[in-house]
Design an enzyme around this catalytic site. Structure first.
Site, short mmCIF file in Angstrom:
data_model
loop_
_atom_site.label_atom_id
_atom_site.label_comp_id
_atom_site.label_asym_id
_atom_site.label_seq_id
_atom_site.Cartn_x
_atom_site.Cartn_y
_atom_site.Cartn_z
N HIS A 68 20.76 4.38 79.93
CA HIS A 68 19.84 4.33 78.70
C HIS A 68 20.42 3.32 77.71
CE1 HIS A 68 18.63 5.66 74.85
NE2 HIS A 68 17.48 5.66 75.31
N HIS A 69 21.49 3.59 77.34
CA HIS A 69 22.34 2.96 76.46
C HIS A 69 22.41 1.39 76.34
CE1 HIS A 69 22.99 7.07 75.01
NE2 HIS A 69 24.11 7.17 75.20
N ASP A 90 22.80 8.81 80.99
CA ASP A 90 22.71 8.40 79.66
C ASP A 90 23.27 6.85 79.72
OD1 ASP A 90 21.32 10.50 78.48
OD2 ASP A 90 23.39 11.28 77.74
N GLN A 119 16.89 11.14 73.37
CA GLN A 119 17.08 9.64 72.68
C GLN A 119 15.86 9.24 71.86
OE1 GLN A 119 19.98 8.51 73.22
NE2 GLN A 119 20.72 9.85 75.01
N LEU A 130 20.14 21.66 84.62
CA LEU A 130 20.91 22.32 83.76
C LEU A 130 21.23 21.77 82.54
CD1 LEU A 130 20.86 23.80 86.68
CD2 LEU A 130 23.28 24.51 86.19
N ASP A 131 20.90 22.43 81.33
CA ASP A 131 21.21 21.54 80.27
C ASP A 131 22.66 21.57 79.90
OD1 ASP A 131 20.48 20.58 77.26
OD2 ASP A 131 21.47 22.37 76.79
N ALA A 132 23.27 20.44 79.27
CA ALA A 132 24.68 20.41 78.76
C ALA A 132 25.76 21.14 79.50
CB ALA A 132 24.61 20.74 77.54
N VAL A 133 25.96 21.08 81.01
CA VAL A 133 26.91 21.84 81.64
C VAL A 133 28.26 21.62 81.22
CG1 VAL A 133 25.31 21.85 83.59
CG2 VAL A 133 27.01 19.86 83.49
N GLU A 154 22.94 17.84 82.89
CA GLU A 154 23.16 17.01 82.12
C GLU A 154 24.67 17.21 81.89
OE1 GLU A 154 21.73 16.33 77.38
OE2 GLU A 154 21.83 18.15 78.12
#
Length: 605
Positions: A335-336, A332, A403, A270-273, A306
């Site tokens: 990743h960062h 994220d 990213q 699910l995108d940008a919940v 996300e």
């Protein structure tokens, strides 16, 4: 037949069935349009038919003799002709007629497939349109053997819901039940899922329930889709809690169920919940997760979020360690910290992760780096405590569409950094107990960029170009004026993977590297992720060396010791235990630059 949910509102029993219902006698067309008094259905080759309106705002009409393959639109009182919001196929894009499709006619072959346990997941994110030269579901099938061979066990497909234009990342979809026709027919998507299951590969789909795209969404013309009560980065929020919200919620929840049941998907991302606003007693996210799992029956189904807010409450486990809501979140933070270590970039949002190598250990051991602390660049606090969650509640990566695409040129790390640091951070994330996710082509060191691309009309294209320049002016250290034109066909074409490069000497070497890591992961680490507890990791940072220890199943301990720097580390030697991986060299008490050491210690008697 489409899924039907009955709900009693007052004295009216409402059937929430979205999309055409096919029967022996014909096709029943249905549209929830409470804001208009009359709707007609216009079937190509037939006369226009007036639909019957019920008191709850539903309009329906049984069209005798109509069969799959027929194309239709709905006519509104102002003369506007609109596609079905629950269309299964749009052969002429979002502005064209919808097509009746009988999904039950697809002949599945992997009928014994019941999914894979979550801890076995090695995810591979891909964009259908640029994954192959053809950019279709059918063409992607030919690449599944490659993925299975290197150790991928799941593919995560960027959104496919019908979007306007010829190419798009997928987050501008407006018809969520219709796979975009540029990728093929719905049956072609089913064929891809079926073929993946034959290769023992799960299929997850990225879905967008926080907004609709800017072109081709006609729902607000006849239904209360949006609410002024909530605001999102795209404008008014979707109406999940106001008047008329029951049908809006059903439209979205049934869409999630549709993908899992009709297409036999193994999960959703699910995108940008954080942008899904809902003040209902049961938040949409909780209801969706609950009902999607119920719809899956006994199959393994995994739900991913996300979430920019890093809300660990969505990832809680029950007393048996099973997810109570969502399975995992894109991390994220991992990743960062790994990106900074490998590149030295500390621009933009990377600032909040720089100048503290201890954050690498925290991201690997506890999931979130920020668990309620203030973030200077963000200008506010972020996150909730996550140390009590198992590492499998987090998905780690060193590349993904965001990213890479957040960079002005959409360039990958391998195009501007040597292999040593890239291999080092790769070893760290593939051998950690968090669930790893590769981005398409990463496994052979693909150098094709993945810039943002879309295709609207001239007016919208210009707005996108301006918005992109403004957005990039705030992102990691790039001159926005150098950004690619996101609306140009050439920008989309440069994102297509060059599969012919996979046979080059450098690519073969990188493939072997990835395959060896994933083989070790499956053979040595995955078995220890079963039945593991939570809150079982510790980390320390000394000099250039980061060390993380995880207590896994049966009391065994996984160690990773990494020197993610150009200088040697003069720290005590790595821990004892059975060595499973060594990148670089260990001499006495010195850990070489860009070295990663991983070992497993058995449980103490």
């Amino acid at each position: 037949m489409a899924p039907i949910v009955q709900d009693k509102e007052g004295d009216v029993l409402v059937d929430y069935a979205f999309g055409p219902i096919i029967s022996d006698g014909g096709v029943e067309f249905r549209l929830w349009a409470p804001l208009v008094k009359a709707v007609s259905v216009n079937i190509e080759g037939c006369d226009s038919r007036q639909m019957e309106r019920s008191g709850d705002g539903w309009h329906q009409c049984l069209a005798a003799g109509v069969k799959p393959g027929s194309r239709y639109k709905f006519g509104l009182p102002d003369g506007l002709m609109v596609p079905d919001p629950a269309s299964r196929h749009q052969p002429q894009d979002v502005q064209g007629a919808s097509e009746v499709v009988d999904l039950k006619c697809f002949e599945w072959t992997a009928n014994n497939w019941s999914g894979r346990p979550w801890e076995e997941s090695v995810i591979y994110e891909l964009h259908v349109g640029s994954f192959t030269p053809e950019g279709t579901f059918r063409a992607a099938i030919e690449k599944l053997a490659h993925l299975a061979e290197i150790g991928v066990t799941a593919i995560e497909i960027m959104p496919v819901s019908d979007f306007p234009g010829r190419y798009n990342w997928g987050y501008d979809g407006v018809l969520p039940y219709a796979p975009d026709s540029s990728y093929g027919r719905p049956e072609d998507f089913m064929a891809l899922v079926d073929a993946a299951h034959r290769h023992c590969i799960s299929v997850f789909l990225d879905v967008v329930y926080n907004h609709f795209g800017p072109d081709g969404n006609y729902l607000p013309n006849y239904a209360p889709l949006f609410t002024e009560h909530h605001k999102t980065p795209w404008g008014n929020g979707i109406n999940y809690d106001g008047e008329g919200s029951k049908a809006v919620r059903e439209f979205v929840i049934q869409n999630a169920i549709y993908w899992i049941k009709e297409f036999r998907l193994d999960g959703l991302r699910l995108d940008a919940v954080h942008a899904i606003k809902d003040d209902s007693e049961e938040h949409l996210l909780h209801e969706l997760a609950r009902r999607a799992r119920e719809a899956a029956g006994g199959r393994h189904v995994h739900l991913i979020v996300e979430n920019e807010d890093n809300d660990s409450a969505l990832l809680t486990r029950d007393e048996k360690g099973r997810p109570t809501c969502f399975t995992a979140q894109w991390n994220d933070d991992v990743h960062h910290v790994l990106h900074i270590a490998a590149t030295g970039e500390t621009y933009g949002y990377y600032q909040d992760y720089a100048d503290d190598d201890g954050k690498i250990g925290r991201a690997l051991a506890e999931g979130f780096v920020f668990q309620g602390e203030h973030m200077p660049y963000r200008g506010e606090s972020r996150g909730k405590p996550s140390a009590g969650l198992p590492p499998t509640a987090f998905i780690s990566f060193i590349q993904n569409h965001d990213q890479i695409g957040n960079r002005a040129l959409g360039d990958r790390m391998i195009t501007f950094r040597p292999l040593e640091p890239i291999k080092a951070v790769t070893a760290v994330y593939l051998l950690s107990p968090q669930i790893p996710m590769l981005f398409m082509g990463e496994e052979w060191g693909a150098r094709e960029p993945f810039p943002y691309f879309c295709d609207f009309d001239d007016e919208l294209n210009e707005k996108v170009r301006q918005g992109r320049r403004k957005e990039l002016s705030r992102l990691p250290g790039f001159d926005a004026e150098d950004a690619l034109d996101p609306t140009a066909r050439s920008t989309f074409e440069m994102a297509k993977l060059g599969w012919s490069q996979r046979d080059s000497a450098d690519a073969v070497e990188m493939l072997a590297f990835y395959k060896s890591l994933l083989t070790m992961r499956h053979q040595r680490i995955v078995p220890l992720l079963q039945r593991m507890g939570a809150g079982n990791a510790s980390f320390r940072h000394e000099g250039h060396r980061t060390a993380v220890d995880w207590t896994l199943a049966a009391g065994s301990t996984l160690h990773i010791v990494a020197n993610l720097a150009d200088q040697p580390a003069t720290n005590p030697a790595p821990p004892a235990g059975e060595q499973i991986f060594l990148l670089g060299s260990v001499k006495e008490n010195m850990l070489a630059p860009w070295s990663v050491y991983s070992s497993i210690s058995p449980a103490r008697e």
